[in-house]
Design an enzyme around this catalytic site. Structure first.
Site, PDB file in Angstrom:
ATOM      1  N   ASP A 262     -31.057 -23.616 -22.389  1.00  0.00           N
ATOM      2  CA  ASP A 262     -30.064 -24.625 -22.796  1.00  0.00           C
ATOM      3  C   ASP A 262     -30.736 -25.645 -23.713  1.00  0.00           C
ATOM      4  OD1 ASP A 262     -27.688 -26.187 -22.901  1.00  0.00           O
ATOM      5  OD2 ASP A 262     -27.159 -25.487 -20.891  1.00  0.00           O
TER       6      ASP A 262
ATOM      7  N   GLY B  27     -33.722 -24.635 -25.934  1.00  0.00           N
ATOM      8  CA  GLY B  27     -33.453 -24.075 -27.250  1.00  0.00           C
ATOM      9  C   GLY B  27     -31.969 -24.092 -27.536  1.00  0.00           C
ATOM     10  N   ASP B  28     -31.627 -23.726 -28.769  1.00  0.00           N
ATOM     11  CA  ASP B  28     -30.220 -23.708 -29.181  1.00  0.00           C
ATOM     12  C   ASP B  28     -29.855 -22.245 -29.419  1.00  0.00           C
ATOM     13  OD1 ASP B  28     -27.894 -23.663 -30.694  1.00  0.00           O
ATOM     14  OD2 ASP B  28     -28.356 -25.550 -31.713  1.00  0.00           O
ATOM     15  N   PHE B  29     -28.896 -21.728 -28.677  1.00  0.00           N
ATOM     16  CA  PHE B  29     -28.632 -20.285 -28.796  1.00  0.00           C
ATOM     17  C   PHE B  29     -28.049 -19.884 -30.150  1.00  0.00           C
ATOM     18  CE2 PHE B  29     -25.221 -21.491 -25.519  1.00  0.00           C
ATOM     19  CZ  PHE B  29     -24.210 -21.713 -26.458  1.00  0.00           C
TER      20      PHE B  29
ATOM     21  N   ARG C 198     -18.695 -19.879 -19.061  1.00  0.00           N
ATOM     22  CA  ARG C 198     -17.926 -20.970 -19.675  1.00  0.00           C
ATOM     23  C   ARG C 198     -18.537 -21.390 -21.018  1.00  0.00           C
ATOM     24  NH1 ARG C 198     -14.730 -24.475 -16.189  1.00  0.00           N
ATOM     25  NH2 ARG C 198     -15.757 -26.303 -17.024  1.00  0.00           N
TER      26      ARG C 198
ATOM     27  N   ASP D 198       0.851  -1.188   0.000  1.00  0.00           N
ATOM     28  CA  ASP D 198       0.000   0.000   0.000  1.00  0.00           C
ATOM     29  C   ASP D 198       0.889   1.242   0.000  1.00  0.00           C
ATOM     30  OD1 ASP D 198      -2.718   1.079   0.126  1.00  0.00           O
ATOM     31  OD2 ASP D 198      -1.945   2.042   1.916  1.00  0.00           O
TER      32      ASP D 198
HETATM   33  C1  LIG Z   1       3.041   8.488  -5.737  1.00  0.00           C
HETATM   34  C2  LIG Z   1       2.802   7.495  -6.819  1.00  0.00           C
HETATM   35  C3  LIG Z   1       1.909   6.447  -6.653  1.00  0.00           C
HETATM   36  N1  LIG Z   1       1.687   5.565  -7.651  1.00  0.00           N
HETATM   37  C4  LIG Z   1       0.705   4.451  -7.506  1.00  0.00           C
HETATM   38  C5  LIG Z   1       1.261   3.191  -6.866  1.00  0.00           C
HETATM   39  C6  LIG Z   1       0.002   2.467  -6.445  1.00  0.00           C
HETATM   40  O1  LIG Z   1      -0.444   1.669  -7.541  1.00  0.00           O
HETATM   41  C7  LIG Z   1      -1.003   3.587  -6.211  1.00  0.00           C
HETATM   42  C8  LIG Z   1      -1.361   3.720  -4.752  1.00  0.00           C
HETATM   43  O2  LIG Z   1      -2.490   2.955  -4.489  1.00  0.00           O
HETATM   44  P1  LIG Z   1      -2.480   1.607  -3.653  1.00  0.00           P
HETATM   45  O3  LIG Z   1      -3.762   1.562  -2.900  1.00  0.00           O
HETATM   46  O4  LIG Z   1      -1.211   1.450  -2.895  1.00  0.00           O
HETATM   47  O5  LIG Z   1      -2.467   0.498  -4.784  1.00  0.00           O
HETATM   48  P2  LIG Z   1      -3.493   0.217  -5.957  1.00  0.00           P
HETATM   49  O6  LIG Z   1      -4.881   0.663  -5.581  1.00  0.00           O
HETATM   50  O7  LIG Z   1      -2.929   0.765  -7.239  1.00  0.00           O
HETATM   51  O8  LIG Z   1      -3.455  -1.348  -6.057  1.00  0.00           O
HETATM   52  P3  LIG Z   1      -3.857  -2.431  -4.907  1.00  0.00           P
HETATM   53  O9  LIG Z   1      -4.592  -1.724  -3.796  1.00  0.00           O
HETATM   54  O10 LIG Z   1      -4.705  -3.425  -5.632  1.00  0.00           O
HETATM   55  O11 LIG Z   1      -2.551  -2.999  -4.462  1.00  0.00           O
HETATM   56  O12 LIG Z   1      -0.356   4.796  -6.627  1.00  0.00           O
HETATM   57  C9  LIG Z   1       2.364   5.678  -8.870  1.00  0.00           C
HETATM   58  O13 LIG Z   1       2.162   4.860  -9.776  1.00  0.00           O
HETATM   59  N2  LIG Z   1       3.279   6.678  -9.036  1.00  0.00           N
HETATM   60  C10 LIG Z   1       3.528   7.600  -8.081  1.00  0.00           C
HETATM   61  O14 LIG Z   1       4.363   8.491  -8.296  1.00  0.00           O
END
Ligand SMILES: Cc1cn([C@H]2C[C@H](O)[C@@H](COP(=O)(O)OP(=O)(O)OP(=O)(O)O)O2)c(=O)[nH]c1=O
Length: 632
Positions: free
Chosen positions: A495, A521-523, A538, A88
């Site tokens: 189906d 039926g046949d789609f 699927r 994060d």
């Molecule tokens: C500051 C900065 C952030 N970012 C991006 C990185 C992260 O992808 C995003 C921050 O959000 P996050 O919540 O960390 O990540 P996300 O939502 O993209 O993906 P997930 O939660 O599924 O892991 O910002 C850049 O690409 N460049 C930058 O300079």
């Protein structure tokens, strides 16, 4: 730090990146890490004020993202990964945490706050090691964070809005992307650049070194005992010689002295030659196995070599109803199992032992019993049983796969070679030619649909629709899940008549929602029932692009603007290199149909060709992903 061996430690593991961030995927891909991508569904709503520091918030969010994916994969899909990585990224300025902007105004507020100032970018990372024991998920979390300081130049109003209108800020913390246009706003960066982009690679690799190559412990120097030959520790081991493939027990591990007869003085039992006993503290994966150097031993290849034996052991135990028997009787000795299933004692014992070693059964001094997951998924009378799909795999897919070589050479299905029957009309000739085969096929489709239906129906908000038609919906398993989730939705399953004639005994008992309607039926040939949401689960993977165009143009013609179309398929990554389950499924389609699995962009272009827009793809982490679009 030697990077390759560090990442090599993950080579034989199922690694999952719990992130939808394309930047994180790219950073890890670029260094050759092999992983699956399963975006986390964890909502980033932790109460920020309850964290003493911003980085603790980022770490906790990263951890929750990874744990959500680990749990989902374990609970719903029996596909426990070895390692899940979550991350994060947040931006902090003037003691405020900035995440992704919700709209342009929000982006404006964030960027004007950053203008002319230094701010910090924190990425919290969680590495979750998973282990499935008695159907329970055990996790070991390692986390860390990295901080990078970034200084923005003074940004004029005009520049700010021009940048915001580029669209770049919207999916990025702090509302900018340093790696692209946003780089033009930056005066300096102190620290790891990749940390800003979303993943602190250098710190991650250092963490792996700590986990997989911990510094030698003084206490482990040389374990000596009068009657025990000296045992080397990991000290002084070069990277190549290190035995660790699992970090968790590594610190207590000992290494075999190959030059001397092995003994343990109460740790490993005497006379055990070079087999390591479970009570020796060795890396988990090496237990019960001849001690080998994992970097030299081709464990991945050996696992693949063994794969067909393990599958067949599961198939035969299912076919002989071993799991049903043990579910009813509790614990049985092999001789009692053999007598009941009418099989040899020596063969049954080996089968039961193999199943126990594969984690399907428990073996104790009292005898053999089902694991929880065998009771839930393998006994044929269980609510969530996969028995139908297992028997289909044994009786139908196995013979087809024995002709995989011909399928690859010829590029065509192998139904004639496997069953002596030409499949001019795929479903009539291959699956519905006899009652027995038809019921087996329907049971297989039913068990897979039941396993995946919840993920598919919850992947998107479908509450605006009033009527739905599941084309090729077979036993109605997905339709039944839909009416559970959306009680006001009227669902018709459409189906072939052969299928509809046999759906009654697959219907849920005691369901309190409006019943699903079945229409035959046949789609490809018949008019489609009217609906404002069509579903193809699927189905498209069975057919060539030409046939898909025929079907999609019929659906498109039946759709009013605003009508929805929901697909569920295994979606391949665009480069077709990462999702092995889906790629193997594509081989599966080669041996038995005209179709194949497709990538998200392939589905998107097929759909857009017929006027379906706003195509959204949700990777569920299950065996089926979901794609949703609307008729414009
Ligand atoms: C500051 C900065 C952030 N970012 C991006 C990185 C992260 O992808 C995003 C921050 O959000 P996050 O919540 O960390 O990540 P996300 O939502 O993209 O993906 P997930 O939660 O599924 O892991 O910002 C850049 O690409 N460049 C930058 O300079």
């Amino acid at each position: 730090m030697a990077l390759k061996p560090v990442l090599g430690k993950l080579g034989s593991k199922r690694v999952v990146l719990a992130s939808a961030s394309p930047r994180r995927q790219e950073i890890l891909c670029n260094v050759g890490l092999r992983f699956e991508v399963v975006p986390s569904w964890f909502k980033e709503t932790l109460e920020k004020s309850s964290f003493a520091t911003p980085y603790k918030y980022a770490i906790e969010t990263a951890k929750q993202k990874a744990l959500e994916v680990a749990n989902r994969m374990h609970v719903k899909h029996l596909r426990t990964p070895d390692i899940v990585i979550g991350a994060d990224t947040i931006v902090t300025v003037d003691e405020h945490i900035l995440e992704k902007p919700v709209d342009k105004q929000d982006a404006y507020r964030m960027l004007s706050r950053l203008s002319g100032k230094e701010h910090s970018v924190f990425t919290g990372v969680a590495i979750v090691h998973c282990n499935s024991k008695d159907n329970r998920l055990e996790t070991e979390v390692t986390d860390f964070y990295e901080e990078t300081k970034v200084k923005f130049a003074d940004l004029s109003e005009e520049l700010l809005w021009e940048y915001i209108h580029s669209g770049e800020p919207m999916d990025k913390a702090g509302g900018y992307g340093i790696q692209a246009l946003g780089g033009m706003l930056v005066e300096y960066v102190h620290g790891d650049f990749l940390n800003v982009v979303g993943f602190p690679l250098n710190h991650f690799c250092k963490k792996l070194v700590e986990l997989y190559y911990p510094p030698p412990k003084h206490t482990l120097h040389h374990i000596k005992h009068d009657s025990i030959p000296s045992v080397e520790t990991f000290e002084n081991l070069s990277d190549e010689e290190s035995d660790s493939s699992s970090p968790i027990q590594y610190k207590d591990a000992i290494k075999m002295d190959r030059s001397k007869p092995h003994s343990s003085g109460g740790v490993c039992s005497p006379g055990s030659s070079n087999i390591i006993k479970p009570n020796c503290m060795v890396p988990v994966e090496n237990r019960n196995r001849v001690m080998e150097n994992p970097d030299k031993f081709p464990s991945k290849i050996v696992e693949l070599l063994d794969g067909f034996r393990a599958s067949k052991a599961l198939f035969v135990a299912s076919k002989l109803k071993v799991f049903n028997l043990l579910k009813n009787k509790g614990v049985l000795q092999s001789v009692d199992v053999a007598n009941t299933i009418n099989a040899s004692v020596c063969g049954t014992e080996r089968l039961l032992d193999a199943c126990a070693a594969l984690g399907l059964l428990e073996k104790t001094i009292q005898g053999y019993s089902n694991t929880d997951s065998a009771n839930t998924y393998l006994a044929s009378d269980s609510e969530d049983s996969l028995h139908g799909y297992i028997i289909h795999s044994n009786d139908h897919l196995w013979p087809l796969f024995t002709h995989l070589e011909s399928a690859v050479k010829e590029g065509t299905m192998q139904n004639y070679r496997a069953f002596g029957k030409k499949s001019e009309n795929l479903f009539q000739d291959s699956y519905y030619q006899s009652m027995e085969v038809k019921q087996r096929f329907m049971a297989a489709m039913h068990s897979i649909a039941k396993l995946t239906a919840k993920d598919v129906v919850t992947a998107f908000d479908l509450s605006q629709f009033r009527s739905a038609c599941d084309l090729g919906g077979c036993t109605g398993a997905l339709a039944n899940e839909l009416v559970q989730k959306y009680p006001n939705l009227k669902v018709t399953v459409f189906d072939l008549p052969e299928v509809i004639a046999n759906v009654s005994h697959f219907q849920p008992v005691g369901q309190h929602t409006a019943p699903v309607t079945f229409t035959s039926g046949d789609f490809f040939k018949d008019n489609l029932p009217a609906a404002d949401l069509y579903i193809l689960s699927r189905i498209l993977h069975d057919w060539t692009d030409e046939k898909i165009h025929v079907l999609l143009s019929k659906i498109s013609a039946a759709c009013k603007p605003g009508c929805g179309l929901l697909l569920s398929e295994m979606v391949l990554d665009d480069e077709k290199k990462n999702r092995s389950t889906a790629l193997l499924q594509s081989l599966n389609m080669l041996v038995q149909t005209e179709g194949k699995e497709r990538s998200g962009s392939e589905y998107q272009s097929l759909l857009e060709h017929h006027g379906f827009t706003s195509v959204k793809i949700r990777l569920t982490g299950s065996l089926l992903d979901a794609i949703f679009c609307t008729k414009c």
